[in-house]
Design a protein around this motif. Structure first.
Motif, PDB file in Angstrom:
ATOM      1  N   SER A 129       0.812  -1.215   0.000  1.00  0.00           N
ATOM      2  CA  SER A 129       0.000   0.000   0.000  1.00  0.00           C
ATOM      3  C   SER A 129       0.847   1.266   0.000  1.00  0.00           C
ATOM      4  CB  SER A 129      -0.922   0.011   1.224  1.00  0.00           C
ATOM      5  OG  SER A 129      -1.550   1.261   1.399  1.00  0.00           O
ATOM      6  N   GLU A 130       0.183   2.335  -0.367  1.00  0.00           N
ATOM      7  CA  GLU A 130       0.776   3.656  -0.314  1.00  0.00           C
ATOM      8  C   GLU A 130       1.080   4.085   1.115  1.00  0.00           C
ATOM      9  OE1 GLU A 130      -1.633   6.931  -1.911  1.00  0.00           O
ATOM     10  OE2 GLU A 130      -0.199   7.059  -3.543  1.00  0.00           O
ATOM     11  N   ASP A 131       0.514   3.366   2.102  1.00  0.00           N
ATOM     12  CA  ASP A 131       0.787   3.708   3.505  1.00  0.00           C
ATOM     13  C   ASP A 131       2.109   3.134   4.006  1.00  0.00           C
ATOM     14  OD1 ASP A 131       0.319   1.000   3.943  1.00  0.00           O
ATOM     15  OD2 ASP A 131      -1.594   1.281   4.956  1.00  0.00           O
ATOM     16  N   GLY A 132       2.850   2.437   3.120  1.00  0.00           N
ATOM     17  CA  GLY A 132       4.159   1.918   3.480  1.00  0.00           C
ATOM     18  C   GLY A 132       4.151   0.536   4.093  1.00  0.00           C
ATOM     19  N   HIS A 155       6.215   4.350   0.369  1.00  0.00           N
ATOM     20  CA  HIS A 155       5.056   3.765  -0.303  1.00  0.00           C
ATOM     21  C   HIS A 155       5.503   2.426  -0.871  1.00  0.00           C
ATOM     22  CE1 HIS A 155       3.513   7.841  -0.044  1.00  0.00           C
ATOM     23  NE2 HIS A 155       4.519   8.266  -0.774  1.00  0.00           N
ATOM     24  N   TYR A 157       5.280  -0.101  -3.742  1.00  0.00           N
ATOM     25  CA  TYR A 157       4.833  -0.182  -5.121  1.00  0.00           C
ATOM     26  C   TYR A 157       4.631  -1.620  -5.594  1.00  0.00           C
ATOM     27  CZ  TYR A 157       6.128   4.766  -5.671  1.00  0.00           C
ATOM     28  OH  TYR A 157       6.230   6.130  -5.562  1.00  0.00           O
ATOM     29  N   GLY A 172       9.525  -0.043  -3.363  1.00  0.00           N
ATOM     30  CA  GLY A 172       8.681   1.123  -3.160  1.00  0.00           C
ATOM     31  C   GLY A 172       9.358   2.429  -3.480  1.00  0.00           C
ATOM     32  N   TYR A 173       8.938   3.445  -2.755  1.00  0.00           N
ATOM     33  CA  TYR A 173       9.372   4.811  -3.012  1.00  0.00           C
ATOM     34  C   TYR A 173      10.748   5.063  -2.393  1.00  0.00           C
ATOM     35  CZ  TYR A 173       8.947   9.903  -3.517  1.00  0.00           C
ATOM     36  OH  TYR A 173       9.142  11.225  -3.845  1.00  0.00           O
ATOM     37  N   PRO A 400       4.246  10.256  -4.698  1.00  0.00           N
ATOM     38  CA  PRO A 400       3.036   9.741  -4.069  1.00  0.00           C
ATOM     39  C   PRO A 400       1.816   9.911  -4.957  1.00  0.00           C
ATOM     40  CG  PRO A 400       4.341  10.947  -2.486  1.00  0.00           C
ATOM     41  CD  PRO A 400       5.006  11.144  -3.817  1.00  0.00           C
ATOM     42  N   ARG A 401       0.915   8.925  -4.912  1.00  0.00           N
ATOM     43  CA  ARG A 401      -0.247   8.940  -5.783  1.00  0.00           C
ATOM     44  C   ARG A 401      -1.090  10.204  -5.595  1.00  0.00           C
ATOM     45  NH1 ARG A 401      -1.510   4.477  -8.892  1.00  0.00           N
ATOM     46  NH2 ARG A 401       0.371   3.236  -9.014  1.00  0.00           N
TER      47      ARG A 401
END
Length: 407
Positions: A129-132, A155, A157, A172-173, A400-401
């Motif tokens: 998730s984008e919440d990490g 995040h 990915y 991720g990010y 971030p999205r």
């Protein structure tokens, strides 16, 4: 092999026809490759016929409420179920045969789900998730196994299982991928895959124990063992938005935000033919189970079907004899070794490190025509469907999205 002609190959276009009102974020072949399922950022899921583009049945809908944009999808290894991840942080299970929602796992993630993946035994699903966080779900009970994994990625990915289902890799990010023990959910090690200013958008773990990573400026490959090196495939490109592996494991396709599709032999790390030019807005890709077709889509909401069998068959002999135009290569490059930074779990040296692109060596020699012909023969000889447990990963933004959507 792919034609070396300078005339660009044109795929078959399945016009959107108003099916989706926003970009297609992910797609997959179903029903023995006769149909294709598309998920959109407008929250809709729709099935259509591959040969005509005709819509099949009603959209797949969660009648209990809206889910927001559907950002991730994966078909189960037995091809009977589909899992989707959405903007509301929820996981939904669907039956392929009927399109009915059979499960809804409430928002354990606080932000958009960007990746989902089935375990090889179908007993678990991983979500990122984008919440990490990454979460492992029990597919029978719909419960979280253990606790959410705080990955260290701002995040997440991509999530991807090993072929034995015992290890999960996340990206991720940031510029690292992390290996996790599925049973304990403890980090095993970290690998810096690219420069610290880059991100790893997508992951494909092949049956050869090689892991291919789509980064902000191209494809790199590493291995699952602790001595695994990181190496670049080919030249730099735009950010990689999708990596997909054919069911027979003979072909890897990578899609880039520069609207090109590249094909690779995952066993030799050689590129196959020239990149394919995609209409503007490329975001996702999927192989048919028989490996003969590749589907792509994105912002324009159309689905493009690439006939790979025709591409490998229609070789322009005259072009091969005369060679490619100056400055181009029909064969591509082998792996180019670069310095790897691999840290056991608990080693904090990865923080603030700098993975320099100055270690990249010059491209290696081209494959000759005989080598390409041998690759073509292997492709034609091995086209039986073999299950691939990893998802077709949709677009992974560099930012971030929420920032992307606001633009």
């Amino acid at each position: 092999m792919l034609s070396t002609s300078t005339t660009p190959y044109k795929p078959i276009c399945l016009d959107d026809r108003g099916i989706h009102s926003a970009a297609i974020s992910c797609l997959e072949f179903i029903d023995e490759d006769r149909r294709i399922i598309t998920c959109s950022e407008d929250g809709s899921i729709q099935v259509r016929k591959v040969d005509t583009g005709q819509v099949v049945g009603d959209p797949w809908i969660d009648h209990a409420g809206t889910c927001g944009a559907v950002r991730a999808m994966a078909v189960s290894p037995n091809h009977m179920e589909v899992v989707t991840g959405s903007q509301d942080g929820g996981i939904r299970l669907w039956t392929v045969a009927t399109g009915e929602m059979t499960g809804k796992w409430e928002q354990a993630h606080s932000l958009t789900i960007l990746s989902v993946c089935w375990s090889p035994d179908e007993l678990h699903i991983a979500s990122g998730s984008e919440d990490g966080t990454a979460i492992i779900w029990d597919t029978k009970q719909g419960d979280i196994v253990g606790h959410p994994i705080r990955t260290g990625h701002p995040h997440v990915y991509a999530v991807c299982y090993s072929s034995d289902g015992e290890t999960l890799v996340t990206s991720g990010y940031n510029n690292t991928i992390t290996f996790w023990d599925v049973k304990t959910r403890e980090a095993l090690r970290f690998v810096e895959a690219c420069h610290a200013s880059q991100q790893v958008h997508c992951v494909m773990w092949t049956s050869y124990d090689r892991i291919f990573l789509g980064c902000s400026n191209g494809i790199v490959q590493t291995t699952a063992n602790t001595q695994g090196k990181v190496a670049r495939l080919g030249e730099r490109t735009g950010p990689i938005c999708a990596i997909v592996l054919s069911q027979d494991k003979l072909l890897l396709a990578t899609a880039s935000l520069d609207n090109t599709i590249s094909l690779w032999d995952p066993r030799t790390n050689q590129s196959v033919g020239r990149p394919l030019d995609h209409p503007n807005g490329l975001r996702c890709a999927a192989f048919a189970r028989n490996t003969r077709l590749l589907a792509t889509s994105g912002i324009d909401k159309n689905v493009y079907i690439w006939d790979l069998q025709a591409l490998f068959r229609d070789v322009d002999v005259a072009d091969r004899e005369s060679g490619p135009p100056p400055g181009t290569s029909t064969a591509g490059h082998s792996l180019i070794d670069i310095e790897a930074s691999i840290h056991p779990a608990g080693n904090n040296t990865r923080k603030g490190s700098r993975h320099s692109d100055t270690n990249v060596l010059s491209p290696m020699a081209r494959i000759d025509d005989q080598g390409l012909l041998m690759w073509q023969q292997r492709f034609v000889a091995h086209h039986l469907p073999i299950q691939d447990h990893c998802m077709s990963i949709a677009w992974r933004s560099q930012v971030p999205r929420s920032e992307v959507l606001a633009k």
